[in-house]
Write a protein that holds these residues in place. Structure first.
Motif, PDB file in Angstrom:
ATOM      1  N   HIS B  60       0.845  -1.205   0.000  1.00  0.00           N
ATOM      2  CA  HIS B  60       0.000   0.000   0.000  1.00  0.00           C
ATOM      3  C   HIS B  60       0.876   1.250   0.000  1.00  0.00           C
ATOM      4  O   HIS B  60       0.652   2.172   0.791  1.00  0.00           O
ATOM      5  CB  HIS B  60      -0.916  -0.018   1.216  1.00  0.00           C
ATOM      6  CG  HIS B  60      -1.857  -1.186   1.233  1.00  0.00           C
ATOM      7  ND1 HIS B  60      -1.476  -2.447   1.618  1.00  0.00           N
ATOM      8  CD2 HIS B  60      -3.164  -1.284   0.885  1.00  0.00           C
ATOM      9  CE1 HIS B  60      -2.513  -3.264   1.519  1.00  0.00           C
ATOM     10  NE2 HIS B  60      -3.547  -2.588   1.072  1.00  0.00           N
ATOM     11  N   LEU B  61       1.873   1.250  -0.850  1.00  0.00           N
ATOM     12  CA  LEU B  61       2.833   2.365  -0.894  1.00  0.00           C
ATOM     13  C   LEU B  61       3.447   2.577   0.489  1.00  0.00           C
ATOM     14  O   LEU B  61       3.723   3.702   0.898  1.00  0.00           O
ATOM     15  CB  LEU B  61       2.175   3.649  -1.412  1.00  0.00           C
ATOM     16  CG  LEU B  61       1.864   3.712  -2.910  1.00  0.00           C
ATOM     17  CD1 LEU B  61       3.127   3.460  -3.730  1.00  0.00           C
ATOM     18  CD2 LEU B  61       0.758   2.797  -3.346  1.00  0.00           C
ATOM     19  N   PHE B 159      -1.624  -1.546  -7.273  1.00  0.00           N
ATOM     20  CA  PHE B 159      -2.138  -0.175  -7.257  1.00  0.00           C
ATOM     21  C   PHE B 159      -1.442   0.813  -8.188  1.00  0.00           C
ATOM     22  O   PHE B 159      -1.983   1.868  -8.446  1.00  0.00           O
ATOM     23  CB  PHE B 159      -2.086   0.383  -5.828  1.00  0.00           C
ATOM     24  CG  PHE B 159      -2.976  -0.343  -4.866  1.00  0.00           C
ATOM     25  CD1 PHE B 159      -4.322  -0.521  -5.151  1.00  0.00           C
ATOM     26  CD2 PHE B 159      -2.472  -0.864  -3.689  1.00  0.00           C
ATOM     27  CE1 PHE B 159      -5.160  -1.200  -4.267  1.00  0.00           C
ATOM     28  CE2 PHE B 159      -3.292  -1.534  -2.803  1.00  0.00           C
ATOM     29  CZ  PHE B 159      -4.627  -1.707  -3.089  1.00  0.00           C
ATOM     30  N   VAL B 160      -0.247   0.522  -8.612  1.00  0.00           N
ATOM     31  CA  VAL B 160       0.479   1.501  -9.425  1.00  0.00           C
ATOM     32  C   VAL B 160       0.458   1.036 -10.887  1.00  0.00           C
ATOM     33  O   VAL B 160       1.028   0.020 -11.236  1.00  0.00           O
ATOM     34  CB  VAL B 160       1.932   1.680  -8.934  1.00  0.00           C
ATOM     35  CG1 VAL B 160       2.632   2.753  -9.765  1.00  0.00           C
ATOM     36  CG2 VAL B 160       1.952   2.056  -7.455  1.00  0.00           C
ATOM     37  N   THR B 161      -0.225   1.817 -11.702  1.00  0.00           N
ATOM     38  CA  THR B 161      -0.354   1.497 -13.124  1.00  0.00           C
ATOM     39  C   THR B 161       1.014   1.568 -13.823  1.00  0.00           C
ATOM     40  O   THR B 161       1.761   2.519 -13.565  1.00  0.00           O
ATOM     41  CB  THR B 161      -1.314   2.499 -13.792  1.00  0.00           C
ATOM     42  OG1 THR B 161      -2.545   2.474 -13.063  1.00  0.00           O
ATOM     43  CG2 THR B 161      -1.582   2.128 -15.234  1.00  0.00           C
ATOM     44  N   PHE B 198     -12.685   1.122  -2.708  1.00  0.00           N
ATOM     45  CA  PHE B 198     -11.918   2.198  -3.317  1.00  0.00           C
ATOM     46  C   PHE B 198     -11.970   2.131  -4.855  1.00  0.00           C
ATOM     47  O   PHE B 198     -10.934   2.089  -5.525  1.00  0.00           O
ATOM     48  CB  PHE B 198     -10.456   2.162  -2.866  1.00  0.00           C
ATOM     49  CG  PHE B 198     -10.222   2.361  -1.387  1.00  0.00           C
ATOM     50  CD1 PHE B 198     -11.258   2.685  -0.524  1.00  0.00           C
ATOM     51  CD2 PHE B 198      -8.956   2.213  -0.851  1.00  0.00           C
ATOM     52  CE1 PHE B 198     -11.041   2.868   0.846  1.00  0.00           C
ATOM     53  CE2 PHE B 198      -8.714   2.394   0.511  1.00  0.00           C
ATOM     54  CZ  PHE B 198      -9.761   2.723   1.357  1.00  0.00           C
ATOM     55  N   LEU B 201      -9.693   3.870  -7.435  1.00  0.00           N
ATOM     56  CA  LEU B 201      -8.716   4.492  -6.525  1.00  0.00           C
ATOM     57  C   LEU B 201      -8.986   5.994  -6.409  1.00  0.00           C
ATOM     58  O   LEU B 201      -8.070   6.812  -6.358  1.00  0.00           O
ATOM     59  CB  LEU B 201      -7.278   4.229  -6.992  1.00  0.00           C
ATOM     60  CG  LEU B 201      -6.882   2.753  -7.027  1.00  0.00           C
ATOM     61  CD1 LEU B 201      -5.456   2.596  -7.544  1.00  0.00           C
ATOM     62  CD2 LEU B 201      -7.035   2.102  -5.659  1.00  0.00           C
ATOM     63  N   SER B 202     -10.290   6.283  -6.361  1.00  0.00           N
ATOM     64  CA  SER B 202     -10.723   7.684  -6.321  1.00  0.00           C
ATOM     65  C   SER B 202     -11.086   8.064  -4.897  1.00  0.00           C
ATOM     66  O   SER B 202     -11.924   7.415  -4.256  1.00  0.00           O
ATOM     67  CB  SER B 202     -11.943   7.860  -7.237  1.00  0.00           C
ATOM     68  OG  SER B 202     -12.581   9.083  -6.956  1.00  0.00           O
ATOM     69  N   LEU B 203     -10.478   9.135  -4.440  1.00  0.00           N
ATOM     70  CA  LEU B 203     -10.793   9.626  -3.093  1.00  0.00           C
ATOM     71  C   LEU B 203     -12.276   9.959  -2.967  1.00  0.00           C
ATOM     72  O   LEU B 203     -12.895   9.742  -1.916  1.00  0.00           O
ATOM     73  CB  LEU B 203      -9.924  10.856  -2.809  1.00  0.00           C
ATOM     74  CG  LEU B 203      -9.801  11.321  -1.369  1.00  0.00           C
ATOM     75  CD1 LEU B 203      -9.384  10.204  -0.431  1.00  0.00           C
ATOM     76  CD2 LEU B 203      -8.785  12.467  -1.297  1.00  0.00           C
ATOM     77  N   ALA B 204     -12.849  10.455  -4.058  1.00  0.00           N
ATOM     78  CA  ALA B 204     -14.272  10.819  -4.031  1.00  0.00           C
ATOM     79  C   ALA B 204     -15.169   9.596  -3.879  1.00  0.00           C
ATOM     80  O   ALA B 204     -16.335   9.723  -3.485  1.00  0.00           O
ATOM     81  CB  ALA B 204     -14.628  11.581  -5.306  1.00  0.00           C
ATOM     82  N   VAL B 206     -14.286   6.752  -2.068  1.00  0.00           N
ATOM     83  CA  VAL B 206     -14.018   5.973  -0.854  1.00  0.00           C
ATOM     84  C   VAL B 206     -15.342   5.800  -0.112  1.00  0.00           C
ATOM     85  O   VAL B 206     -16.079   6.767   0.083  1.00  0.00           O
ATOM     86  CB  VAL B 206     -12.977   6.687   0.041  1.00  0.00           C
ATOM     87  CG1 VAL B 206     -12.929   6.038   1.421  1.00  0.00           C
ATOM     88  CG2 VAL B 206     -11.605   6.651  -0.616  1.00  0.00           C
ATOM     89  N   ARG B 270     -18.817  -0.197   2.364  1.00  0.00           N
ATOM     90  CA  ARG B 270     -17.502   0.420   2.153  1.00  0.00           C
ATOM     91  C   ARG B 270     -16.554  -0.555   1.467  1.00  0.00           C
ATOM     92  O   ARG B 270     -15.687  -0.187   0.679  1.00  0.00           O
ATOM     93  CB  ARG B 270     -16.912   0.820   3.504  1.00  0.00           C
ATOM     94  CG  ARG B 270     -15.616   1.586   3.408  1.00  0.00           C
ATOM     95  CD  ARG B 270     -15.077   1.891   4.797  1.00  0.00           C
ATOM     96  NE  ARG B 270     -13.876   2.684   4.731  1.00  0.00           N
ATOM     97  CZ  ARG B 270     -13.844   4.005   4.688  1.00  0.00           C
ATOM     98  NH1 ARG B 270     -14.955   4.694   4.693  1.00  0.00           N
ATOM     99  NH2 ARG B 270     -12.705   4.651   4.627  1.00  0.00           N
TER     100      ARG B 270
END
Lengths: 71, 281
Positions: B60-61, B159-161, B198, B201-204, B206, B270
């Protein structure tokens, strides 16, 4: 879009407590040398996490920066 | 001749406080129910007395920076540390109080890496990457106070394209199965993460999940439909928030053609939670 630089900075904010404290005290000065577009720089300075996410900042970094996490 | 003696996959934030804070009592109760099931699965796992436990999960980074993001990475070395993060996000508070160091099954890890190079899998190797909640929340729930066997942590870039494809992850699992079959060890394997959360992977977004997608993929795994699972596209995984299914695809490759048995499925909103086992005996 400086996706790499944006995420490098987010990662550093997460992992480097000294850098994070400097950023919180004076974000514009802390990022003065960063290779960011004006839009990215303003998003960092205003700490607009949604904007940073829209600009390519990775969600898992944005939600996990101590004291700044946008969760 | 070695064999896979136990296989399971499960959601990996097994931490009631996180769901209590972010979802409410309903979320807390659901993950507590899942934890009870995973503890029961742990009794089955322990009874198989594996020589090694392969854990397929994602970063997760926390571990890999933008200096280099490995698509698929084998943790080598003799031991692996629990991640330490100051003011960690709630996910990783599940790590508080766990042992600081775990043994690595060095021989199995090395063989997966070396035979990978010989057969077209140029996995990255790490001697130093620590383990976050994606690894240790399930492992600690499965084992409780019992000794954890030597681990082989295996990271998938979820997670990282650009991420590895579903097909590539499945084939990496086939490789692990071949290595196990050629070796002397009894090996357990778990994959962690999911189900959908998620999205994009958009914060909007979550707080959203995709229960229709989750019901579909659980049915596919119950049916042992590996063709459909490996046909999942990066777009489907991204839009539904199912990035971590890539971990599960490695496991599917390792256990194919076994079919999954659902031990837990819950739609929280969620995130949808699940725990599945595969009959590999």
């Amino acid at each position: 879009m400086s996706r790499y630089e944006t995420n490098v900075l987010l990662y550093r904010l997460k992992k480097d407590a000294v850098f994070r404290d400097r950023f919180r005290a004076d974000p514009r000065r802390t990022l003065a040398d960063a290779d960011l577009t004006d839009e990215e720089r303003e998003a960092f300075v205003r700490w607009d996490a949604r904007k940073l996410n829209d600009l390519g900042g990775l969600l898992h970094l944005l939600i996990s920066i101590p004291g700044l996490g946008a969760h | 001749m070695g064999r896979i003696v136990y296989a399971a996959a499960m959601s990996h934030v097994l931490y009631p406080d996180y769901y209590g804070q972010n979802v409410g009592p309903h979320g807390r109760r659901m993950v507590e129910d899942l934890i009870a099931v995973v503890r029961d699965m742990g009794r089955t796992l322990v009874a198989t007395a594996p020589d090694a436990l392969v854990v397929v999960a994602d970063d997760h980074l926390n571990v890999f920076s933008f200096d280099a993001i490995p698509a698929l990475c084998v943790r080598v070395g003799r031991s692996v540390n629990r991640m330490v993060q100051d003011d960690a996000i709630e996910f990783d508070r599940a790590l508080d109080g766990l042992p600081e160091r775990y043994p690595v099954h060095e021989d199995l890890a090395n063989v997966i890496l070396e035979k990978g190079m010989q057969s077209g899998f140029d996995f990255a190797a790490s001697w130093s990457a620590p383990l976050d909640h994606a690894f240790l929340s399930p492992v600690s729930t499965l084992y409780g106070d019992r000794p954890v066997p030597p681990l082989v942590p295996f990271w998938v870039n979820c997670f990282v394209t650009p991420q590895p494809t579903a097909k590539r992850c499945f084939e990496a699992g086939r490789h692990i199965a071949r290595v196990v079959a050629e070796g002397p060890w009894n090996v357990a394997i778990i994959a962690t993460g999911g189900l959908s959360h998620f999205p994009e992977l958009s914060l909007a977004r979550v707080g959203q999940s995709d229960p229709v997608f989750d019901r579909r993929i659980v049915k596919l795994m119950e049916a042992g439909d590996d063709d459909a699972m490996t046909a999942l596209t990066a777009k489907e995984l991204h839009e539904s928030g199912s990035h971590e299914l890539l971990n599960w695809l490695v496991l599917l490759g390792a256990v194919s053609p076994a079919r999954a048995r659902v031990r837990f499925f819950g739609e929280m909103g969620r995130v949808d939670l699940a725990a599945l086992e595969w009959d590999v005996a």
